[in-house]
Design a protein around this motif. Structure first.
Motif, mmCIF file in Angstrom:
data_model
loop_
_atom_site.group_PDB
_atom_site.id
_atom_site.type_symbol
_atom_site.label_atom_id
_atom_site.label_comp_id
_atom_site.label_asym_id
_atom_site.label_seq_id
_atom_site.Cartn_x
_atom_site.Cartn_y
_atom_site.Cartn_z
ATOM 1 N N GLN A 274 -7.409 5.031 -7.836
ATOM 2 C CA GLN A 274 -8.865 5.011 -7.961
ATOM 3 C C GLN A 274 -9.503 4.529 -6.655
ATOM 4 N N GLY A 275 -10.704 5.008 -6.395
ATOM 5 C CA GLY A 275 -11.468 4.494 -5.258
ATOM 6 C C GLY A 275 -10.935 4.949 -3.907
ATOM 7 N N ASP A 276 -11.514 4.379 -2.869
ATOM 8 C CA ASP A 276 -11.150 4.722 -1.496
ATOM 9 C C ASP A 276 -10.436 3.560 -0.831
ATOM 10 N N VAL A 277 -9.782 3.873 0.292
ATOM 11 C CA VAL A 277 -9.155 2.816 1.091
ATOM 12 C C VAL A 277 -10.263 1.893 1.596
ATOM 13 N N PRO A 278 -10.133 0.570 1.414
ATOM 14 C CA PRO A 278 -11.176 -0.355 1.874
ATOM 15 C C PRO A 278 -11.354 -0.305 3.391
ATOM 16 N N ASP A 279 -12.478 -0.824 3.829
ATOM 17 C CA ASP A 279 -12.803 -0.880 5.254
ATOM 18 C C ASP A 279 -11.921 -1.937 5.931
ATOM 19 N N PRO A 280 -11.123 -1.550 6.972
ATOM 20 C CA PRO A 280 -10.272 -2.555 7.634
ATOM 21 C C PRO A 280 -11.067 -3.648 8.344
ATOM 22 N N ALA A 281 -12.380 -3.432 8.523
ATOM 23 C CA ALA A 281 -13.224 -4.483 9.094
ATOM 24 C C ALA A 281 -13.619 -5.512 8.026
ATOM 25 N N ASN A 282 -13.408 -5.150 6.762
ATOM 26 C CA ASN A 282 -13.752 -6.052 5.659
ATOM 27 C C ASN A 282 -12.722 -5.891 4.537
ATOM 28 N N PRO A 283 -11.437 -6.265 4.810
ATOM 29 C CA PRO A 283 -10.386 -6.037 3.818
ATOM 30 C C PRO A 283 -10.549 -6.942 2.587
ATOM 31 N N PRO A 284 -10.013 -6.533 1.442
ATOM 32 C CA PRO A 284 -10.135 -7.353 0.231
ATOM 33 C C PRO A 284 -9.391 -8.686 0.383
ATOM 34 N N THR A 285 -9.803 -9.673 -0.396
ATOM 35 C CA THR A 285 -9.060 -10.945 -0.435
ATOM 36 C C THR A 285 -7.753 -10.732 -1.195
ATOM 37 N N GLY A 286 -6.830 -11.673 -1.045
ATOM 38 C CA GLY A 286 -5.557 -11.580 -1.760
ATOM 39 C C GLY A 286 -4.733 -10.386 -1.277
ATOM 40 N N CYS A 287 -4.177 -9.642 -2.223
ATOM 41 C CA CYS A 287 -3.405 -8.444 -1.870
ATOM 42 C C CYS A 287 -4.377 -7.337 -1.470
ATOM 43 N N VAL A 288 -4.140 -6.724 -0.303
ATOM 44 C CA VAL A 288 -5.086 -5.698 0.198
ATOM 45 C C VAL A 288 -5.148 -4.470 -0.713
ATOM 46 N N PHE A 289 -4.148 -4.294 -1.573
ATOM 47 C CA PHE A 289 -4.085 -3.105 -2.419
ATOM 48 C C PHE A 289 -4.707 -3.339 -3.803
#
Length: 322
Positions: A274-289
């Motif tokens: 689901q969704g798109d690959v997050p922006d590497p300038a603003n990666p998610p907290t915790g596990c990036v996936f």
């Protein structure tokens, strides 16, 4: 036990984002974020992942074609990250790169002889006769006619140009070659010829490859071990057969579910992320996936999983196994 030819430890490469009238730093793209692996002598390590996951940046940072932000790269007891430019230049004869685009990586104004002999001249082969002889040998090794040395790159097909690029990389008898998507710009019919050539050269010259690609079937064809990258992080690394038969990380499972099977009796359930690959300038907290993971838990949002060995020589960065 064989000694690693290359050890990468905690490698990071961040790019500054500049903005505003004065071009001040307004953010950071975390292209490669804390990855570690080793490559044994004579081994082919494949690195796969979607476009923009940091594969090519990793290859260039290892050779210091771009300077790493953090981390340590050790090649045959040399700490590459602490070498001067001159020391690095001398070591480059042992470490070469084959680039993705055979059209862009060869100078259109130079003959094939000049292109292949340039590394020889840089590293001290002053005799033009010796260089000319070596160019003829290399053209034969990669399956081209030595008489073509006087031609220019535009007179060759894509596959032939990539062979010229391989000959250039081999000029100084390197130990390590980093292949940055070397077949992705070629026709499928030509891809297998180039992959077979590279396998033969590995055996003939005892080469070690890091083979970067986004095509899982290409990597399976040539690699001994495979590392999977997602958003600048290494999420899984193990032997080729283990990875394709028993993928552990949910991202690897999703990637492999999309590979078509030649056997009509094998029906794989396709895992749609689901969704798109997050922006590497603003990666998610915790596990990036975790924003796209079908098995995400609460802990995945808070803590980054350790990249750890969950089975013999099978490394995974996932809270399901930590």
């Amino acid at each position: 036990m064989a000694k690693p030819l290359l050890e990468v430890s905690g490698l990071k490469k961040h790019f500054d984002i500049k903005g505003g009238v004065f071009g001040r730093k307004v953010g950071t793209v975390q292209a490669v974020n804390d990855i570690s692996f080793t490559v044994m002598e004579g081994e082919i390590l494949g690195i796969v992942g979607e476009s923009g996951c940091g594969k090519s940046t990793t290859g260039k940072a290892i050779l210091r074609l771009i300077e790493p932000t953090e981390g340590k790269v050790t090649f045959e007891d040399h700490d590459l990250t602490n070498l001067s430019d001159e020391e690095m230049r001398k070591l480059r004869r042992d470490m070469q790169m084959i680039f993705q685009d055979p059209y862009a990586s060869l100078n259109p104004r130079h003959t094939v002889e000049k292109i292949i002999s340039e590394p020889l001249l840089i590293h001290g082969v002053k005799s033009s006769e010796q260089r000319s002889q070596r160019v003829k040998e290399l053209l034969e090794v990669v399956g081209l006619n030595p008489y073509h040395a006087t031609r220019y790159p535009h007179q060759f097909s894509g596959g032939q140009r990539q062979r010229i690029g391989i000959a250039r990389a081999l000029a100084n008898n390197p130990k390590l070659i980093i292949c940055d998507e070397p077949v992705s710009a070629l026709d499928v019919s030509v891809q297998s010829q180039i992959l077979n050539l590279m396998s033969e050269l590995r055996d003939e010259f005892n080469l070690t490859y890091i083979f970067i690609a986004h095509d899982l079937s290409v990597v399976k064809h040539i690699s001994d071990r495979v590392g999977v990258m997602y958003l600048g992080n290494m999420v899984e690394l193990t032997e080729k057969d283990k990875l394709y038969e028993d993928p552990k990380h949910p991202y690897t499972q999703a990637l492999l579910s999309a590979v078509p099977s030649l056997d009509p009796d094998i029906r794989k359930e396709r895992i749609i992320l689901q969704g798109d690959v997050p922006d590497p300038a603003n990666p998610p907290t915790g596990c990036v996936f975790h924003t796209r993971c079908p098995k995400a838990m609460e802990v995945c949002k808070q803590e980054k999983p350790m990249f750890s060995e969950v089975e013999d020589r099978h490394f995974v960065a996932c809270h399901l196994y930590n």
